[in-house]
Enzyme design. Structure first.
Site, PDB file in Angstrom:
ATOM      1  N   GLU A 100       2.830 -18.671   8.622  1.00 19.21           N
ATOM      2  CA  GLU A 100       1.841 -18.772   9.205  1.00 19.21           C
ATOM      3  C   GLU A 100       1.048 -20.150   9.323  1.00 19.21           C
ATOM      4  O   GLU A 100       1.092 -20.947   7.975  1.00 19.21           O
ATOM      5  CB  GLU A 100       0.847 -17.645   8.835  1.00 19.21           C
ATOM      6  CG  GLU A 100      -0.807 -17.319   9.782  1.00 19.21           C
ATOM      7  CD  GLU A 100      -1.031 -16.282   9.508  1.00 19.21           C
ATOM      8  OE1 GLU A 100      -2.351 -15.971  10.213  1.00 19.21           O
ATOM      9  OE2 GLU A 100      -1.272 -16.071   8.196  1.00 19.21           O
ATOM     10  N   GLU A 201      -6.339  -8.875  14.431  1.00 21.37           N
ATOM     11  CA  GLU A 201      -7.126  -9.533  12.598  1.00 21.37           C
ATOM     12  C   GLU A 201      -8.267 -10.090  13.223  1.00 21.37           C
ATOM     13  O   GLU A 201      -8.476 -11.213  12.901  1.00 21.37           O
ATOM     14  CB  GLU A 201      -5.955 -10.752  12.314  1.00 21.37           C
ATOM     15  CG  GLU A 201      -6.200 -10.884  10.704  1.00 21.37           C
ATOM     16  CD  GLU A 201      -5.533 -11.979   9.813  1.00 21.37           C
ATOM     17  OE1 GLU A 201      -5.149 -11.475   8.635  1.00 21.37           O
ATOM     18  OE2 GLU A 201      -5.220 -12.555  10.474  1.00 21.37           O
TER      19      GLU A 201
END
Length: 226
Positions: A100, A201
């Site tokens: 990520e 998120e």
């Protein structure tokens, strides 16, 4: 945790490996020499076994901040060794390892703060293992905070992406609370061939939790993950 997930009728589709104190100062652990790196390695088989018991085969391996007194090249070499170790471990359950990219304003000591840098590491891990099971975790909020061209990122890297996360910018709230065009972005992802999960998120706000999904048409909510 397993019982809570099962009782709620939810499906676990992704799990972080040990990453230090994420709510606090840390942004990962696997590039940090000493105890933190050792904790990451020790956690890999534990996390894999837990996830396997729930049918989850996707794992996020967060890199780690730069630390004083350790050369960047030394941290990067350790990170590649640990990522290679993790990729080989998840391959035993048919798993995928995610890399990520975070954002520089909120994580200034993290070295992975752009899509190209994350892809560089994905490619390095795949080259080291020959397994081709490392993929990009495309978090559109982080990339937007970095000032990246989201449409270009989608077009260039969708084929190497195995998970997407969203939050609006500014504010990291639900879609519609900021300036990002999620209708256009999600449609572009689909046209680029991405058919995986979209993780929600974002900060839900101060109202009842159900209100955090008000932006999403009710028929689509059964196929969401948060």
């Amino acid at each position: 945790l397993r019982a809570a997930l099962t009782d709620a009728g939810t499906q676990l589709v992704g799990l972080n490996f040990y990453a230090g104190q994420l709510p606090g100062p840390d942004r990962g652990a696997l590039s940090i020499p000493g105890e933190e790196s050792e904790k990451f390695r020790a956690n890999v088989p534990v996390a894999i076994e837990f996830a396997r018991s729930l049918g989850c085969t996707t794992f996020n391996a967060l890199y780690g901040n730069r630390v004083e007194g350790v050369a960047a090249a030394e941290q990067d070499a350790l990170a590649l060794a640990n990522l290679t170790f993790a990729a080989r471990a998840v391959a035993e359950v048919g798993g995928t390892l995610l890399i990520e990219a975070l954002n520089a304003p909120e994580s200034p000591k993290c070295p992975i703060v752009s899509a190209p840098k994350a892809i560089e590491i994905v490619d390095a891990v795949n080259a080291a293992t020959g397994l081709d099971n490392a993929r990009f975790l495309m978090d559109l909020y982080h990339l937007s905070m970095n000032g990246e061209d989201l449409e270009e990122v989608i077009d260039r890297y969708a084929a190497k992406t195995a998970h997407v996360q969203i939050a609006d910018n500014p504010g990291r709230g639900a879609p519609g609370t900021g300036e990002l065009d999620f209708d256009g972005l999600l449609d572009r992802l689909k046209k680029a061939g991405y058919d995986g999960w979209i993780g929600l998120e974002y900060k839900p706000g101060d109202g009842p939790s159900a209100g955090a999904f008000a932006w999403l048409p009710a028929p689509l909510r059964a196929a969401t993950t948060s």
